[in-house]
Design an enzyme around this catalytic site. Structure first.
Site: not given
Ligand code: PAF
Length: 280
Positions: A34, A37
């Site tokens: 997501h 990250h």
């Protein structure tokens, strides 16, 4: 961007980059990539010439009855998201990280003992062991970890110091939704109703930090914050503590660097978050 699945190939790739004079940064993940990250990947890109993202859902950091089986796994979507972000040289996606007769673990103490360590006694042994092994497979110059898992970061810093690991850990601030909810793969588990309540976790931490800054009595302020969470619909609070940012010792005279750390349940979903007393 290549996908590497064996430790031999991974070490060879890193070895060839080092031989060419390139620095390497690792972003360890359990997938379900997501925006949080992607921010870590961005930081890795600033820190080194080569970037490796590892994707491995590590069984040893889940206890029996936790969400190992249901943890979101979608390698294709992860690969697409990482590819679209650009600047990643390799995804390291091993099939397994443990041999059949694996019997050696790292047992972190100290900063690993309170909070998550008390609520999930298996957790940091699993995390430290897998991260140590990842550092062997991907002998990078640096690795990026999110501050959302603040205690995990402290445990890994302790491990790197204690075991003389030649790697620099980079902390990245928590990435949040517009309403303040910290990004997490586990947010997918929330129902619409729970998702509406979830941002109250960070709002409550921020309010609590403000009250402590304003001179509130720490124990009373923490109790009030817990009561607010329960009144808002959280089902259970594992801990809501004020700790110093390095040793995670209980803090009784709040300074700006001290942190509030919380773990609370909405139904079957356990959310964690933290914030500095001075903000952030
Ligand atoms: O923070 C995580 O996603 C995991 O704990 C980590 C560091 C990738 C180890 O499995």
């Amino acid at each position: 961007m290549t996908v590497i699945t064996t430790s031999d190939e991974m070490r060879r790739a890193v070895g060839s980059w080092h031989a060419a004079g390139d620095t390497v940064c690792l972003v360890p993940t359990m997938g379900s990539i997501h925006a949080g990250h992607l921010a870590l990947i961005d930081a890795a890109r600033q820190a080194a010439r080569r970037v490796v993202v590892s994707i491995y859902v590590n069984p040893t950091q889940f206890a029996a009855g936790e969400d190992f089986a249901s943890y979101p796994r979608n390698f294709q979507a992860d690969q697409q998201a990482i590819d679209a972000a650009g600047g990643v040289d390799a995804i390291y996606a091993p099939q397994t990280m443990y041999g059949d007769n694996h019997a050696t673990s790292i047992l972190p103490a100290g900063v690993a003992q309170p909070m998550e360590g008390a609520s999930r006694p298996h957790f940091f042994t699993g995390v430290a062991t897998i991260v140590f092994k990842l550092f062997q497979h991907v002998p990078a110059n640096c690795a990026v970890f999110g501050e959302k898992d603040f205690q995990q970061l402290a445990v890994l810093r302790q491990m790197v110091t204690d075991l003389d690991l030649p790697i620099n850990l980079i902390a990245h601030p928590t990435i949040r939704e517009a309403d303040g909810l910290a990004l997490s793969s586990r947010n997918h588990y929330l129902s619409a109703g729970q998702r509406a309540i979830a941002p109250i976790l960070y709002q409550t931490l921020s309010t609590c930090a403000g009250e402590i800054r304003a001179g509130g009595v720490i124990d009373e302020t923490l109790d009030t914050a817990k009561a607010r969470l329960l009144a808002a619909g959280f089902d259970k609070i594992d801990y809501l503590d004020l700790r110093d940012a390095v040793h995670l010792a209980t803090s009784t005279d709040a300074s700006a660097d001290d942190r509030l750390l919380v773990a609370a349940w909405l139904g079957e979903t356990r959310l964690i978050d933290n914030c500095a007393i001075g903000g952030g």
